[in-house]
Write a protein that holds these residues in place. Sequence first.
Motif, short mmCIF file in Angstrom:
data_model
loop_
_atom_site.label_atom_id
_atom_site.label_comp_id
_atom_site.label_asym_id
_atom_site.label_seq_id
_atom_site.Cartn_x
_atom_site.Cartn_y
_atom_site.Cartn_z
N THR A 55 9.48 -2.71 -9.33
CA THR A 55 9.93 -3.48 -8.16
C THR A 55 9.20 -2.96 -6.93
OG1 THR A 55 11.74 -1.94 -7.85
CG2 THR A 55 12.19 -3.91 -9.16
N GLY A 56 9.22 -3.78 -5.87
CA GLY A 56 8.53 -3.38 -4.64
C GLY A 56 7.03 -3.51 -4.80
N ILE A 57 6.31 -2.82 -3.93
CA ILE A 57 4.85 -2.89 -3.96
C ILE A 57 4.31 -1.95 -5.03
CG2 ILE A 57 4.61 -1.19 -2.08
CD1 ILE A 57 2.10 -2.84 -1.21
N VAL A 58 3.65 -2.51 -6.02
CA VAL A 58 3.11 -1.72 -7.13
C VAL A 58 1.59 -1.65 -7.04
CG1 VAL A 58 2.94 -1.51 -9.62
CG2 VAL A 58 5.07 -2.34 -8.59
N THR A 59 0.97 -2.82 -6.81
CA THR A 59 -0.49 -2.85 -6.65
C THR A 59 -0.82 -2.44 -5.22
OG1 THR A 59 -0.59 -4.69 -8.21
CG2 THR A 59 -2.55 -4.29 -6.86
N GLY A 122 1.87 3.69 0.28
CA GLY A 122 0.69 3.44 1.13
C GLY A 122 -0.35 2.61 0.39
N ILE A 123 -1.23 1.94 1.14
CA ILE A 123 -2.26 1.11 0.51
C ILE A 123 -3.64 1.62 0.90
CG2 ILE A 123 -0.77 -0.93 0.57
CD1 ILE A 123 -2.80 -2.03 2.71
N VAL A 153 7.94 -0.30 4.17
CA VAL A 153 8.92 0.56 3.49
C VAL A 153 8.24 1.89 3.18
CG1 VAL A 153 10.21 -1.36 2.48
CG2 VAL A 153 8.27 -0.40 1.23
N GLY A 154 9.07 2.92 2.92
CA GLY A 154 8.50 4.22 2.60
C GLY A 154 7.67 4.75 3.76
N ASP A 155 6.50 5.34 3.42
CA ASP A 155 5.64 5.87 4.49
C ASP A 155 4.57 4.87 4.91
OD1 ASP A 155 4.01 5.86 2.31
OD2 ASP A 155 3.42 7.97 2.44
N GLN A 156 4.85 3.58 4.66
CA GLN A 156 3.88 2.56 5.07
C GLN A 156 3.84 2.48 6.60
OE1 GLN A 156 5.31 -1.00 3.17
NE2 GLN A 156 4.15 -0.65 1.31
#
Length: 705
Positions: A55-59, A122-123, A153-156
């Motif tokens: 769930t959430g951002i995986v890629t 992070g991305i 979300v998170g450290d984004q």
Amino acid sequence: MEALIPVINKLQDVFNTVGADIIQLPQIAVVGTQSSGKSSVLESLVGRDLLPRGTGIVTRRPLILQLVHIDPGDTRKNEDGGREGEEWGKFLHTKTKIYTDFDEIRQEIETETERVSGNNKGISDEPIHLKIFSPHVVNLTLVDLPGITKVPVGDQPKDIEVQIRDLILKHISNPNCIILAVTAANTDMATSEALKVAREVDPDGRRTLAVVTKLDLMDAGTDAMDVLMGRVIPVKLGLIGVVNRSQLDINNKKSVADAIRDEYAFLQKKYPSLANRNGTKYLARTLNRLLMHHIRDCLPELKTRINVLAAQYQSLLSSYGEPVDDQSATLLQLITKFATEYCNTIEGTAKYIETAELCGGARICYIFHETFGRTLESVDPLGGLSTIDILTAIRNATGPRPSLFVPEVSFELLVKKQVKRLEEPSLRCVELVHEEMQRIIQHCSNYSTQELQRFPKLHEAIVEVVTSLLRKRLPITNEMVHNLVAIELAYINTKHPDFADACGVMNNNIEEQRRNRMRELPTAVPRDKSVGKGSAVVSGEPHASGADVEGAKAAAGGPQGEQDGTGTWRGMLKRGEEAPGSGPGSPLKGAVNLLDVPVPVARKLSSREQRDCEVIERLIKSYFLIVRKNIQDSVPKAVMHFLVNHVKDSLQSELVGQLYKSGLLNDLLTESEDMAQRRKEAADMLQALQKASQVIAEIRETHLW
């Protein structure tokens, strides 16, 4: 035409090795909102579980996925020692390591993502390259991109939405990219972020294919018939519906093959009329066909682009030069080349001729004949000399005795003063030529000897040596120019042929003027009595004529003169007695004040004074023009001999003597820090482009149809 996709995959590999994206290769980019099922679609196309799920951002990093179809009989031939199974994967960052376990592939993707993007949402825009070999796939090149999100979300970072959007646009802005816009069926198509982003870069929809996921999750009593038929939002390349595995299916280890069978059954049941134009298998074939046609259309332009870039990088690599093998020969060659270019720039025979402005020898010529010439011509022969100055000089030159003729000393004094004014523009001419020769150094460095840019220390040393040589010659040239003016001042040659001619013409003019004045005098009155009627003004000048003196005496001897006593020397003494400070108690009583020097004041000149001034002015002007002509001719010659030609002749030997020393070789021929790196990058890129050109050249025309 099936052979085209492997060609593009080869090109992708070639350019991935140099880490460059200067060539925009045809590929398929998967775009969609977060958790819309993008990765599930890719897994369905591969037929195996290989991507991180959750769930959430995986890629969180772009995944460039190359699917390579192999024949089942060729698997043994292609496999390396110890490899088993008919499907395997390879990562670019792990070089030659083979992955046969797809769980390991998923783990490696997660590890590599966390290595660059961190472990908390992070991305990064640095892609992961994965190649899958399988007999169950069609040849495709796909790019899985992070899902579009709105809230960090998170450290984004706070601008995560902008970052992801920019990352997606970077890939899909490529005109050779097919956009696979993924939208969930249980959301309204009109709110599809994927289609909105795709339309920004592809307003005509020529390269956008829509995929509708989660057909099985729609609300009861609704279906996607209108959407799949293109009645809601038409898409030129079409809309294809698919059914992915749910998270429960994944947790229960449901295989992709079983999921595809269930998908087919679902489509037959819910959308029987559209079943043959939807589903994962139809999507794979459609993508394969679109990509092949797209590659075919892009190939000619791609070939041209590669050839142009290869030529550019070849030129760039040549400008960087080869690594230095023989230091002595290289140093001597560079010194000689610089000296030759410097001299050629002065002579006007350089390879790189400036078109924007004058430089080198042409500018020196301009300084000599335009700047210096015009400056000398603007110097007024009589500038700074007033009539009073000339009269004062004449009187000073006569000493205590009144003169009958114009004294020659006064002419010399005045003409020397005027000639001295030519020294300043002459020295300025030397300075301008010196500045231009300094500019030639920079010109040669920028345009002519590109190799010097490789060796900054050698460049600095050469500039220092040439500057020092010019600095050394400057005082010598200035001294010579100073001497040229001093030579003219040392001897005033009144026997100069041009000056003698001018004097002859001038004497004739003066004589003619005298005759004209004689004709204008009244004939009835004798000349010796014409000024004796008591109305003459006493001239205090030492040059008063005899008639003037007589007239003055007559005026002074009149009754009025005798009464005041002002017209005689007795009257002067009397005025001295009556002067302030000569009263009864004054020590200066009866003394004459000899310190009263006549101060020149503006008044009407006598004919004698006018004539004397005219003579001196004409003589000064005539002689000044002769000297100016000499200076205008001799200063450029002196500058050429003592500065320009001397530097040209001694530049090579000076450079060799100062720089060609064994102890300096290593230091001078040290390349700039980034030059070796840039040469390596250019060489790698050139090699990649040549290899790419070779790959494209292998395509036969028959492959295109």
